[in-house]
Design a protein around this motif. Sequence first.
Motif, PDB file in Angstrom:
ATOM      1  N   LEU A  31     -31.635 -48.039  -1.167  1.00 30.57           N
ATOM      2  CA  LEU A  31     -31.055 -48.988  -2.119  1.00 30.57           C
ATOM      3  C   LEU A  31     -32.110 -49.984  -2.594  1.00 30.57           C
ATOM      4  O   LEU A  31     -32.168 -50.321  -3.779  1.00 30.57           O
ATOM      5  CB  LEU A  31     -29.878 -49.716  -1.473  1.00 30.57           C
ATOM      6  CG  LEU A  31     -29.152 -50.727  -2.353  1.00 30.57           C
ATOM      7  CD1 LEU A  31     -28.552 -50.065  -3.588  1.00 30.57           C
ATOM      8  CD2 LEU A  31     -28.077 -51.431  -1.536  1.00 30.57           C
ATOM      9  N   PHE A  32     -32.948 -50.450  -1.677  1.00 31.30           N
ATOM     10  CA  PHE A  32     -34.029 -51.384  -2.013  1.00 31.30           C
ATOM     11  C   PHE A  32     -34.953 -50.747  -3.058  1.00 31.30           C
ATOM     12  O   PHE A  32     -35.290 -51.372  -4.071  1.00 31.30           O
ATOM     13  CB  PHE A  32     -34.828 -51.712  -0.741  1.00 31.30           C
ATOM     14  CG  PHE A  32     -35.207 -53.146  -0.568  1.00 31.30           C
ATOM     15  CD1 PHE A  32     -35.753 -53.893  -1.600  1.00 31.30           C
ATOM     16  CD2 PHE A  32     -35.058 -53.756   0.668  1.00 31.30           C
ATOM     17  CE1 PHE A  32     -36.137 -55.215  -1.417  1.00 31.30           C
ATOM     18  CE2 PHE A  32     -35.423 -55.080   0.865  1.00 31.30           C
ATOM     19  CZ  PHE A  32     -35.965 -55.807  -0.175  1.00 31.30           C
ATOM     20  N   GLU A  33     -35.339 -49.505  -2.808  1.00 36.32           N
ATOM     21  CA  GLU A  33     -36.237 -48.794  -3.729  1.00 36.32           C
ATOM     22  C   GLU A  33     -35.590 -48.622  -5.100  1.00 36.32           C
ATOM     23  O   GLU A  33     -36.224 -48.870  -6.129  1.00 36.32           O
ATOM     24  CB  GLU A  33     -36.624 -47.431  -3.146  1.00 36.32           C
ATOM     25  CG  GLU A  33     -37.553 -46.627  -4.019  1.00 36.32           C
ATOM     26  CD  GLU A  33     -38.881 -47.303  -4.299  1.00 36.32           C
ATOM     27  OE1 GLU A  33     -39.320 -47.286  -5.472  1.00 36.32           O
ATOM     28  OE2 GLU A  33     -39.481 -47.861  -3.357  1.00 36.32           O
ATOM     29  N   ALA A  34     -34.346 -48.207  -5.130  1.00 35.65           N
ATOM     30  CA  ALA A  34     -33.651 -48.003  -6.405  1.00 35.65           C
ATOM     31  C   ALA A  34     -33.526 -49.314  -7.180  1.00 35.65           C
ATOM     32  O   ALA A  34     -33.717 -49.345  -8.402  1.00 35.65           O
ATOM     33  CB  ALA A  34     -32.271 -47.402  -6.150  1.00 35.65           C
TER      34      ALA A  34
ATOM     35  N   TYR B 172     -27.311 -49.417 -12.862  1.00 36.85           N
ATOM     36  CA  TYR B 172     -26.185 -48.486 -12.879  1.00 36.85           C
ATOM     37  C   TYR B 172     -26.677 -47.056 -12.645  1.00 36.85           C
ATOM     38  O   TYR B 172     -26.147 -46.327 -11.807  1.00 36.85           O
ATOM     39  CB  TYR B 172     -25.445 -48.591 -14.215  1.00 36.85           C
ATOM     40  CG  TYR B 172     -24.295 -47.623 -14.347  1.00 36.85           C
ATOM     41  CD1 TYR B 172     -23.003 -48.000 -14.026  1.00 36.85           C
ATOM     42  CD2 TYR B 172     -24.501 -46.315 -14.797  1.00 36.85           C
ATOM     43  CE1 TYR B 172     -21.939 -47.119 -14.147  1.00 36.85           C
ATOM     44  CE2 TYR B 172     -23.446 -45.419 -14.919  1.00 36.85           C
ATOM     45  CZ  TYR B 172     -22.176 -45.830 -14.585  1.00 36.85           C
ATOM     46  OH  TYR B 172     -21.125 -44.956 -14.693  1.00 36.85           O
ATOM     47  N   ASP B 173     -27.685 -46.649 -13.414  1.00 33.53           N
ATOM     48  CA  ASP B 173     -28.187 -45.277 -13.333  1.00 33.53           C
ATOM     49  C   ASP B 173     -28.743 -44.965 -11.939  1.00 33.53           C
ATOM     50  O   ASP B 173     -28.490 -43.876 -11.403  1.00 33.53           O
ATOM     51  CB  ASP B 173     -29.268 -45.031 -14.387  1.00 33.53           C
ATOM     52  CG  ASP B 173     -28.724 -45.035 -15.810  1.00 33.53           C
ATOM     53  OD1 ASP B 173     -27.490 -44.914 -16.002  1.00 33.53           O
ATOM     54  OD2 ASP B 173     -29.552 -45.178 -16.740  1.00 33.53           O
TER      55      ASP B 173
ATOM     56  N   ALA C  23     -23.651 -54.045 -11.522  1.00 37.41           N
ATOM     57  CA  ALA C  23     -23.937 -52.753 -12.153  1.00 37.41           C
ATOM     58  C   ALA C  23     -24.221 -51.700 -11.080  1.00 37.41           C
ATOM     59  O   ALA C  23     -23.920 -50.515 -11.269  1.00 37.41           O
ATOM     60  CB  ALA C  23     -25.113 -52.869 -13.121  1.00 37.41           C
ATOM     61  N   LEU C  24     -24.759 -52.130  -9.944  1.00 37.19           N
ATOM     62  CA  LEU C  24     -24.962 -51.210  -8.821  1.00 37.19           C
ATOM     63  C   LEU C  24     -23.625 -50.700  -8.299  1.00 37.19           C
ATOM     64  O   LEU C  24     -23.473 -49.506  -8.016  1.00 37.19           O
ATOM     65  CB  LEU C  24     -25.727 -51.904  -7.689  1.00 37.19           C
ATOM     66  CG  LEU C  24     -27.206 -52.206  -7.933  1.00 37.19           C
ATOM     67  CD1 LEU C  24     -27.737 -53.156  -6.861  1.00 37.19           C
ATOM     68  CD2 LEU C  24     -28.027 -50.925  -7.985  1.00 37.19           C
TER      69      LEU C  24
END
Length: 180
Positions: free
Chosen positions: A24-27, A77-78, A143-144
């Motif tokens: 999640l951190f990376e994204a 979001y993506d 958005a996440l």
Amino acid sequence: MNLTGQMLGIYTPAFVRRRALLELFEATASAFGVSVPPSGDASADELLGRYAVFTAQRATAVLHSGEDTAPISQKLYDSAYAIGARLRRDFGVSSTVDAMAAARALYRMLGIDFRPSSEGEIRIPHCYFSGFYSPSVCRLISALDQGLLAGLSEGGRFEFQQRITEGAVCCVATFAVASP
């Protein structure tokens, strides 16, 4: 939902939680166009705290810069959609009930008490991030949430009606499955 998904609904080992937080951190960092700060041997709880501070700082900087937040919101979001879609496949999510059960397990890893109802309402009486986020940061970072739930459900729509960060007692959101 397959056995792995069901087990995570009951218990999440620390190494799984840590790996999920790093993903999640990376994204999130990628969506903001920055690198992930070094994590070293931080525990999952330490990573969660660092992630909360990091996202609050990045979102605040973007909001104060005056730049258009729509592209960042779309990237958030993506990125989350891709994670949700992968988890849908990995956990064998095949229904809205499965998607909500998976979301509840995932949000528990983040210190979020995610309580879906069969009518499509979601209540969140406790959110770890509410102590770190302003209302505007929460709106941007959500958005996440929208992407993750859409990915888990093959396109469902998640929307907040009220938020703890805006003074509500709990967050309330709705979830609707995608139309065929």
